[in-house]
Scaffold this motif. Sequence first.
Motif, PDB file in Angstrom:
ATOM      1  N   ARG A  56      -0.572  -0.973  -3.229  1.00 19.04           N
ATOM      2  CA  ARG A  56      -2.066  -1.705  -3.218  1.00 19.04           C
ATOM      3  C   ARG A  56      -2.261  -1.737  -1.856  1.00 19.04           C
ATOM      4  N   ALA A  57      -3.481  -2.193  -1.508  1.00 17.81           N
ATOM      5  CA  ALA A  57      -4.053  -2.579  -0.267  1.00 17.81           C
ATOM      6  C   ALA A  57      -3.096  -3.990   0.179  1.00 17.81           C
ATOM      7  N   LYS A  59      -1.890  -7.264   1.610  1.00 18.85           N
ATOM      8  CA  LYS A  59      -2.766  -8.343   1.679  1.00 18.85           C
ATOM      9  C   LYS A  59      -2.064  -9.387   2.501  1.00 18.85           C
ATOM     10  N   LYS A  64       0.363  -5.425   6.247  1.00 22.67           N
ATOM     11  CA  LYS A  64      -0.232  -4.820   7.391  1.00 22.67           C
ATOM     12  C   LYS A  64       0.609  -4.092   8.648  1.00 22.67           C
ATOM     13  N   SER A 100      -5.503   5.570  -0.059  1.00 27.49           N
ATOM     14  CA  SER A 100      -6.928   4.731   0.090  1.00 27.49           C
ATOM     15  C   SER A 100      -6.906   3.410  -0.583  1.00 27.49           C
ATOM     16  N   PHE A 101      -5.803   3.326  -1.418  1.00 26.10           N
ATOM     17  CA  PHE A 101      -5.602   1.965  -2.228  1.00 26.10           C
ATOM     18  C   PHE A 101      -6.662   1.699  -2.950  1.00 26.10           C
ATOM     19  N   LYS A 103      -8.550   0.400  -6.348  1.00 25.44           N
ATOM     20  CA  LYS A 103      -8.249  -0.529  -7.338  1.00 25.44           C
ATOM     21  C   LYS A 103      -7.839   0.134  -8.535  1.00 25.44           C
ATOM     22  N   SER A 107      -0.747   4.931  -5.928  1.00 23.73           N
ATOM     23  CA  SER A 107      -1.030   5.338  -4.411  1.00 23.73           C
ATOM     24  C   SER A 107       0.066   6.339  -4.225  1.00 23.73           C
TER      25      SER A 107
END
Length: 162
Positions: A56-57, A59, A64, A100-101, A103, A107
């Motif tokens: 997922r993106a 957090k 990161k 691109s993650f 929702k 991925s």
Amino acid sequence: MKKLIALVCITIPLVSQAHEHAAHVHGAAEIDVAIEGKKLLITLESPADNLLGFERAPKTEAEKAKLKAVTEQLNQAATLFVPDAAAQCKAATPVVNMPSFKKGEHSDIDAEYSFDCQSVPSSVALSLWKNFPNFKKLNANLATAKGQKQLSLKPGQDLSLK
């Protein structure tokens, strides 16, 4: 080079269709390997979880930083795939597609590695086992002048091209 591209164009869509119907499995990844003359092409398709530990993106700052570090690792072909030294292969700049993650979607990370070699490599050491210990299995699809075959590789195993 035209034959290599044609071979990849024939092989990869067949494998890709199989991927579309297969479940996204954490711990497993696919590598497609094509050899034509002195050219070696390797594509990697993996759930992002195998490389990042999440899909997922990111957090947190740590996630990161992990995303940035993995992107940098994937852009260094020689740290992941090492053709035998006798072949004297030189890696081209890889093409890495990070997720691109979106929702609610699984991925994947895709990357393509190309090597120009002085002779046909007989094996490829898979250093990615050490860099990404979440890999538990690699399904390798080979296309060479001798034909096509599939291999199931376990952690630590190198890829024989014979």
